[in-house]
Enzyme design. Structure first.
Site, PDB file in Angstrom:
ATOM      1  N   VAL A  16       0.867  -1.051   0.054  1.00 51.33           N
ATOM      2  CA  VAL A  16       0.178   0.030   0.017  1.00 51.33           C
ATOM      3  C   VAL A  16       0.875   1.200   0.102  1.00 51.33           C
ATOM      4  CG1 VAL A  16      -1.698   1.188   1.091  1.00 51.33           C
ATOM      5  CG2 VAL A  16      -1.911  -1.191   1.171  1.00 51.33           C
ATOM      6  N   LYS A 107      -6.178  -0.886  10.253  1.00 49.96           N
ATOM      7  CA  LYS A 107      -7.260  -0.958  11.126  1.00 49.96           C
ATOM      8  C   LYS A 107      -7.070  -1.708  12.505  1.00 49.96           C
ATOM      9  CE  LYS A 107      -6.291  -4.059   7.752  1.00 49.96           C
ATOM     10  NZ  LYS A 107      -6.059  -4.165   6.635  1.00 49.96           N
ATOM     11  N   GLU A 131      -9.485   6.860   6.344  1.00 52.92           N
ATOM     12  CA  GLU A 131     -10.344   6.367   5.225  1.00 52.92           C
ATOM     13  C   GLU A 131      -9.877   4.887   4.480  1.00 52.92           C
ATOM     14  OE1 GLU A 131     -13.424   7.942   3.618  1.00 52.92           O
ATOM     15  OE2 GLU A 131     -13.402   5.813   3.493  1.00 52.92           O
ATOM     16  N   GLY A 189      -1.788  -9.390  -3.469  1.00 51.88           N
ATOM     17  CA  GLY A 189      -1.545  -8.271  -2.394  1.00 51.88           C
ATOM     18  C   GLY A 189      -2.569  -7.817  -1.742  1.00 51.88           C
ATOM     19  N   ASP A 203      -9.421  -9.334  10.748  1.00 46.72           N
ATOM     20  CA  ASP A 203      -9.436  -8.002  10.056  1.00 46.72           C
ATOM     21  C   ASP A 203     -11.082  -7.449   9.922  1.00 46.72           C
ATOM     22  OD1 ASP A 203      -8.041  -6.390   7.885  1.00 46.72           O
ATOM     23  OD2 ASP A 203      -9.633  -7.054   6.984  1.00 46.72           O
ATOM     24  N   LYS A 207     -12.638  -3.945  11.357  1.00 44.29           N
ATOM     25  CA  LYS A 207     -13.153  -2.964  10.421  1.00 44.29           C
ATOM     26  C   LYS A 207     -14.676  -2.885  11.026  1.00 44.29           C
ATOM     27  CE  LYS A 207     -10.664  -4.065   6.468  1.00 44.29           C
ATOM     28  NZ  LYS A 207     -10.520  -5.183   5.271  1.00 44.29           N
TER      29      LYS A 207
END
Ligand code: HSE
Length: 420
Positions: A16, A107, A131, A189, A203, A207
């Site tokens: 990222v 997150k 975001e 990825g 995960d 979130k």
């Protein structure tokens, strides 16, 4: 238009971070024209010098420590891509205390350390932007914070993890194996460094905690979110569910009614006709209900270098244009745990391995646990599927325990919740 010069530091240049570097470099001029901010990458921090070389980053931009970045007056915004709680948490607190704003896709760290970050931001005067932490490139956070003020949000249902959606979609559409799909998701990825974070539902839980906190304007700690992952899902149940009219998804669900909050993450069957059923591959979607707007669905790529980088860049441009940063005042240390509902209600799909003589006794067990009527389908020799209407989770778990005590019942091989 007067142009504001904004210096950025990038912490970590992996998937990222690299995607963000590429977008910031390519779109610098366009953002300058559209937003009036000239975003310049002033510093980068990564232990891996190969990545720095691969991206063609000038040596003079490489920082040796977070302190160097914190002390650099030309850095206004620090974007973090490490993942995991440490050192991300300490580095961002250091940057915030030095007066920078921070942007993160992390997150796990945000959901666990949000309050600490907010306090550091108040001390330093910067802001915390995230975001990219939920639903990749889809602007769900901005929608919740800046576009839904005229509503009380009453429920959310979403596919918020790209890796598991990619795996389940391919298992369902092509009968592909779980292991092969996971490897491919890693290659593309999408997956976390430790993919157990994806497949075991952590995960999605992080979130769900972030999104529910924003939606209901109260802190929904990670440990109040029920969690189950996809690693026990059998391709056989996906196929049987398909015949029964259902699509399997790893869902993040939350509801708020009369101050009571329910938040959970688990695999679930959805009717094929539900809009979330057609969300495939690494795509994510969030289905919200506001009391005034009604249903809203947001859809797009939930993972990957460029979709997530796109959200990071939008936060950098957004933060750069702010004179006063937003604050989340609902973030307090104290949480009233009584308001979280653990015993939610769903429909249930149960695949039971039992001799045919036990079917009547199984139906009696279901009746005793509140199932007044259920669909029954034979799916193999000594294998039967029962589909119930909505009952409490505690009743479903009790029914499974009672069935497994019956002579003639080998086991309940699958329990999958059904959402409408
Ligand atoms: N591993 C995450 C996913 C990355 O698959 O959705 C984006 O948060």
């Amino acid at each position: 238009m007067e142009i504001k010069k904004v210096g950025v530091a990038l912490l970590g240049l992996g998937v990222v971070g690299g995607g963000t570097y590429k977008i910031l470099t390519e779109k610098r001029e366009a953002i300058c024209k559209s937003d009036g901010v000239d975003i310049e990458i002033k510093r980068v921090l990564d232990k891996n010098s190969e990545r720095i070389k691969e991206l063609g980053i000038d040596e003079s931009l490489v920082a040796r420590s977070i302190d160097e970045i914190a002390a650099d007056k030309e850095v206004h915004i620090v974007a973090e891509f490490f993942g995991g709680v440490e050192p991300a948490r300490s580095f961002l607190i250091r940057a915030l205390e030095a007066g920078k704003s921070v942007v993160t896709a992390n997150k796990e760290m945000l959901s666990k350390c949000w309050h600490e970050l907010e306090l550091a931001a108040r001390r330093g005067g910067g802001g915390v932007y995230f975001e990219a932490s939920c639903v990749g490139g889809v602007p769900v956070i901005r929608t919740l914070t800046d576009s839904m003020q005229g509503n009380a949000i009453t429920s959310m249902k979403g596919i918020v993890n790209g890796t598991t959606n990619y795996i389940l979609s391919r298992m369902s559409d092509e009968g592909a194996s779980y292991d092969a799909c996971l490897k491919e998701a890693q290659r593309l990825g999408y997956a976390e460094a430790d993919p157990s974070a994806d497949v075991d539902g952590f995960d999605s839980t992080y979130k769900n905690s972030i999104l529910s906190s924003l939606a209901y304007r109260t802190r929904v700690p990670v440990d109040t979110v029920y969690r189950e992952g996809i690693s026990d899902i059998d391709v056989k149940d996906i196929a049987i569910g398909k015949d029964l009219g259902y699509t399997i998804k790893l869902l993040a669900v939350s509801k708020c009614a009369g101050g009571a909050i329910e938040a959970r993450v688990h695999p679930a069957f959805l009717p094929h006709s539900h809009p979330l059923s057609s969300v495939k591959g690494s795509f994510n979607a969030l289905f919200l209900h506001g009391d005034n707007v009604g249903d809203v669905m947001l859809y797009g790529r939930g993972a990957g270098a460029l979709p997530t980088g796109s959200a990071i860049v939008s936060d950098i441009a957004f933060a750069a244009g702010k004179e006063r940063h937003r604050r989340f005042d609902f973030e307090t240390e104290e949480v009233d745990r009584a308001k979280f509902v653990g015993d939610f209600s769903c429909g249930y799909y149960l695949r039971v391995i039992a001799d045919s003589a036990s079917l009547g006794k199984i139906i009696d067990v279901l009746r005793r646990n509140g199932v007044s009527d259920c669909a029954v389908k034979t799916v193999g020799e000594n294998e039967t599927v029962f589909v119930t209407h909505k009952i409490k989770e505690s009743a479903a778990k009790r029914a499974v325990r009672d069935m497994e005590l019956l002579s003639g019942v080998e086991k309940v091989a699958a329990l999958i919740r059904i959402e409408d």
